[in-house]
Write an enzyme that holds these catalytic residues in place. Structure first.
Site, PDB file in Angstrom:
ATOM      1  N   CYS A 134       0.834  -1.210   0.000  1.00  0.00           N
ATOM      2  CA  CYS A 134       0.000   0.000   0.000  1.00  0.00           C
ATOM      3  C   CYS A 134       0.870   1.262   0.000  1.00  0.00           C
ATOM      4  CB  CYS A 134      -0.914  -0.004   1.221  1.00  0.00           C
ATOM      5  SG  CYS A 134      -1.939   1.472   1.303  1.00  0.00           S
ATOM      6  N   CYS A 341      -7.658   1.313 -47.276  1.00  0.00           N
ATOM      7  CA  CYS A 341      -7.303   2.648 -46.780  1.00  0.00           C
ATOM      8  C   CYS A 341      -8.477   3.600 -46.917  1.00  0.00           C
ATOM      9  CB  CYS A 341      -6.102   3.179 -47.561  1.00  0.00           C
ATOM     10  SG  CYS A 341      -5.632   4.848 -47.074  1.00  0.00           S
ATOM     11  N   CYS A 375      11.874   3.141 -44.680  1.00  0.00           N
ATOM     12  CA  CYS A 375      11.107   2.481 -43.615  1.00  0.00           C
ATOM     13  C   CYS A 375      12.043   1.651 -42.746  1.00  0.00           C
ATOM     14  CB  CYS A 375      10.010   1.606 -44.212  1.00  0.00           C
ATOM     15  SG  CYS A 375       9.048   0.723 -42.966  1.00  0.00           S
TER      16      CYS A 375
END
Lengths: 462, 441
Positions: A134, A341, A375
């Site tokens: 806690c 798309c 990419c």
């Protein structure tokens, strides 16, 4: 049908879904209702010297229209008399002898630990969970996460408990620590039978920006709370994995953190959790969510051919490696399926502004195009794309080579100087800085001006 | 038919003419705004004639900044709430929403727009104000979407502005010509009051400018004159019997309806002549006023109608029946309309021709002509040097709105020949800047 029952460190339960120690397990009424609904076990709201709570206790994090993706509380342990809790545990166990009832405990002195363990045992608890997690209120009094953050203290208390415990002992760990395996190891040294994690993360869930106070607000003020809910799952999964993979811990793990459906539970299990505990989802949607959880888990096990829970626990662990052991020869490239798309171009702007400028727009179509040579296979476009399976990441290497950073390091083939030729991004094309200018500027103009900018001379604002 | 009973009270009228786009509450706005993808180079912006940064204002609503959202909208289009409610969003922003390509319901942009603007109108928050005074003044003729938008922008640019309006209320066709189920009088007038309070232009109601003398006075007193005069009355068809009682123009019928609601009587069987959006409105309205039968008569085939598909669907939805390939020849009746004599037509190679001997009389007790509005060529001929094109439209510079008389500028229906509120609002904003450029020289 697959067998969902578990034997977790000696605690038997008809299924691996337990309610975590929290408000849903505050009373025998709630626990009986939960067992009736289909839950396999319950970790009782932490018992100790009863506390006094404040009013205004919970805060939520909403994301857009989704409520409670994160949740926090400043509630303390049980504020009910111990005798009432124990009597109700006994009643629940009489009615549900095959369900798991675990007594969560938090006291201070050795004598108190001995007393409360014995009394819980006598009430019929199937095991104990020591609340060393806690992170609000109780820790200010030297308990909860204050213990979880001190492995030596933790170990000592576990040893005290083991002196009298005749049922399995689970140590609940706090994530508010830099290395979760340290308290886990201390728990093992102390003789604990299992660990559970994570407890809540110290948090401020939000700020009232009109009154300048943190949520939840108590008379104009606030305090840090403990964070949980779906948002914490990734943190929990990582910590569960760390404990499951550590060669010296070797303890059953009860996974806690962000579990709200069968899929979350399976993820925890695949990373080593032998049982799972749920709180926020039950507080949000009620005990009825268990039906979806058990049916989903069953379906998954049928489809994957698992007959028992043991067969899937830790199944993903062999595939979680240090970064240096990943194959650097593996290469994926984004692929836009034009027929799916819808032309939102989120992939374009994400790659432009947030990645590697590897997507271009072409005149006459709203479908962006991947510039394959740029990419790096980061996934970003596929993550932002709102259409399922519209952008897929496809493997482009031959799959025949395997080379890791570790391997390269050992071979002396890693960059060591600031301008090293071997830098990964050295030969990756990036546009000239000034090529950015003018690309977004017109969007700051209002209305038609943004469209006509460049076509007409817009007089300066008055 | 008679899906609607004749409304006899304002309450019954409101039920028959319930708003097509009711206002959203905060929860609905939150849910709907959450769905917006924040497209790059968003198609909705491109489809909006006023170029409102739609993803921006939706994001502002989503983050609890309704005031900022309203500012984004008004910076591009002063008829923010009106356009949210009356725009043909199905063919503009919402029609361009990328969700359409995924067979997902497009974002309800119009309703979100109205949600944001209504919040600031209700609160009266000051978002805009007049700019630093230039010492120059502009007269605006017509308090329609063009005139009021020009007035706002000109005030923002620091001009003194007087608007001269023939009628008693501002917003032009928004309050006099749009179907009552698209926007209520109260909300459009509230938006007009909000704009006037923000910008502080003066509007002179019941002040038509009709004569050369009046124009000369304006020319002498003001540095520039903005023409936002719109179009005129419904064009005469030149048919025998057109003067019979209960043969009316759609524009006149709708103006009456907007001002007098249930007190307007409609025939039991109504024939609406025309195939444009106004014809659809008039037909729908007749039906909602309790007409037992409403026939929409168009001289070409159904798919050749000028009306948007969704407008025809709306009319069909309230029981309107289409009668196609018929041309009116005569309004028949003895004093009162008792029918329309039609002749059947056919279309060959795009040309409509009548089929000899195919005349017939369709009985009815009311005829509404929705066959276009006349241009105000007589009035415009009073302005020296002002040129019109072959269709009676004012010729003006596409970017500045300046007419062939350099002191006069134009926007709206009188310039574009008749378009949407949003077109007038967008053009007028641009033209106001054209005036500013002209007067800054």
């Amino acid at each position: 049908m697959p067998d969902l029952s578990i034997n977790f460190a000696g605690i038997k339960s008809p299924n691996p879904f337990w309610l975590a120690s929290a408000p849903p397990t505050n009373s025998g009424y709630q626990v009986m209702k939960a067992f009736d609904a289909g839950w396999g076990g319950a970790v009782w709201k932490t018992m100790g010297v009863p506390v006094v709570n404040v009013s205004s206790r919970y805060g939520g994090v909403n994301y857009r229209d989704k409520r409670l993706v994160g949740f926090n509380n400043i509630e303390l342990i049980s504020d009910r008399p111990l005798a009432d809790n124990l009597r109700e545990i006994e009643e629940v166990k009489k009615r549900f002898p095959n369900h798991a009832v675990i007594a969560s405990l938090m006291v201070q002195s050795r004598q108190e630990w001995h007393d409360i363990v014995r009394q819980s045992q006598d009430a019929g608890a199937d095991g104990f969970e020591l609340n060393f997690g806690c992170p609000h209120g109780m820790c200010e009094r030297g308990m909860g996460s204050a213990v979880g953050q001190e492995p030596k203290v933790l170990q000592t208390i576990v040893e005290w408990v083991m002196e009298v415990a005749q049922k399995p002992v689970i140590v609940k760990l706090t994530p508010n620590i830099s290395d979760i395996t340290e308290p886990a190891l201390a728990a093992r040294r102390g003789g604990a039978d299992a660990i559970s994690l994570i407890n809540t993360i110290q948090s401020i869930v939000g700020v009232d920006i009109d009154n300048f106070a943190p949520y939840p607000v108590v008379d104009g003020k606030g305090t840090n709370g403990g964070y949980c809910g779906p948002a914490v799952k990734p943190i929990a999964l990582n910590m569960v994995k760390n404990c499951a993979q550590h060669p010296d811990i070797r303890l059953p793990i009860s996974g806690i953190g962000g579990i709200e459906n069968w899929r979350d539970a399976v993820e925890h299990m695949l990373l080593g959790a032998g049982s799972v505990q749920v709180c926020t989802a039950a507080m949000h949607f009620g005990f009825g969510i268990i039906r979806e959880m058990t049916s989903g888990l069953e379906q998954y096990m049928v489809e994957k051919g698992f007959e028992t829970i043991d067969q899937l626990v830790g199944k993903a662990l062999p595939n979680v490696l240090p970064w240096e052991d990943l194959n650097m020869k593996y290469k994926v490239t984004a692929n836009i399926h034009a027929e799916k798309c819808i032309g939102c171009q989120l992939c374009y702007t994400a790659c432009e502004d947030g990645a590697h400028q590897a997507i271009r727009l072409n005149a006459g179509t709203r479908v962006p195009e991947i510039i394959e040579e740029n990419c790096v296979g980061c996934n970003l476009c596929s993550l932002v794309c709102p259409v399922e399976q519209c952008i897929t990441m496809e493997r482009t290497d031959a799959g025949t080579q395997h080379l890791t950073w570790k391997g390269r390091t050992e071979a002396g083939d890693v960059p060591v100087e600031f301008n090293d030729e071997k830098a990964g991004g050295r030969h990756h094309w990036v546009p000239e800085p000034a090529a950015a200018l003018g690309k977004e500027r017109h969007k700051t103009l209002p209305g038609k001006a943004r469209v006509l900018n460049g076509e007409t001379e817009m007089p300066a604002e008055a | 038919m008679a899906e609607y009973s004749i409304p006899t009270t304002e309450q019954e009228f409101q039920l028959n003419f319930a708003q097509l786009k009711p206002h959203m509450n905060r929860t609905e706005a939150l849910y709907e705004s959450s769905r917006c993808l924040f497209c790059f180079d968003a198609p909705c912006i491109k489809a909006c004639p006023s170029g409102i940064d739609i993803p921006q204002f939706i994001r502002q609503i989503n983050s609890g900044n309704e005031t900022g959202a309203a500012r984004t909208i008004y910076e591009a289009n002063y008829f923010g709430n009106a356009c949210g409610k009356v725009c043909p969003t199905e063919v503009l922003c919402e029609g361009a929403c990328v969700y359409n390509l995924q067979d997902v319901k497009p974002i309800e942009i119009g309703r979100l727009q109205s949600y944001a603007t209504t919040q600031v109108i209700k609160s009266g928050k000051q978002l805009f104000g007049p700019g630093a005074a230039t010492g120059k003044s502009v007269a605006v003729i017509g308090a329609g979407p063009a005139g009021i938008s020009a007035a706002c922008e000109l005030r923002a640019l620091g001009y003194e502005v007087d608007v001269f309006e023939a009628k008693a209320q501002p917003s032009g066709l928004t309050v006099y010509g749009v179907a009552p189920y698209k926007i209520t009088n109260e909300e459009i007038l509230a938006e007009m009051a909000y704009l006037q309070a923000q910008f502080g232009y003066r509007v002179h109601f019941n002040s038509p400018i009709n004569s050369r003398e009046e124009l000369s006075k304006l020319e002498n007193e003001y540095d520039a004159i903005f023409l936002g005069i719109g179009l005129g009355k419904t064009s005469e068809l030149g048919l025998p019997g057109e003067d019979k009682i209960n043969c009316t123009g759609a524009v006149e019928f709708i103006a009456e309806l907007r001002q007098h609601h249930h007190e307007v009587a409609v025939g039991r069987k109504v024939i609406v002549l025309g195939g444009g959006n106004t014809a659809m409105d008039a037909a729908s309205e007749s039906s909602r006023l309790g007409a037992e039968q409403v026939i929409l008569a168009y001289r070409r085939a159904k798919d050749e109608m000028g009306a948007y598909g969704f407008e025809y669907d709306l009319a069909k939805g309230v029981g309107v029946k289409g009668l196609f390939n018929v041309a009116p020849v005569e309004i028949v009746g003895n004093g009162y309309v008792s029918g329309v004599k039609f002749i059947r037509t056919e279309t060959k190679d795009g040309k409509v021709s009548e089929i000899a001997g195919s005349e017939f009389v369709e009985p009815c007790d009311m005829v509404i002509k929705a066959t276009g509005q006349a241009k105000q060529t007589n009035f415009l001929s009073l302005i020296p040097g002002l040129k019109l094109d072959g269709k009676g439209r004012i010729i003006a510079n596409a970017h500045t709105g300046q007419t062939t008389n350099p002191k006069y500028f134009a926007s709206g229906d009188a310039w574009n020949g008749g378009a949407e509120v949003v077109n007038a609002a967008a053009e007028a904003k641009l033209t106001a800047r054209g005036i500013h450029a002209y007067l800054s020289k």
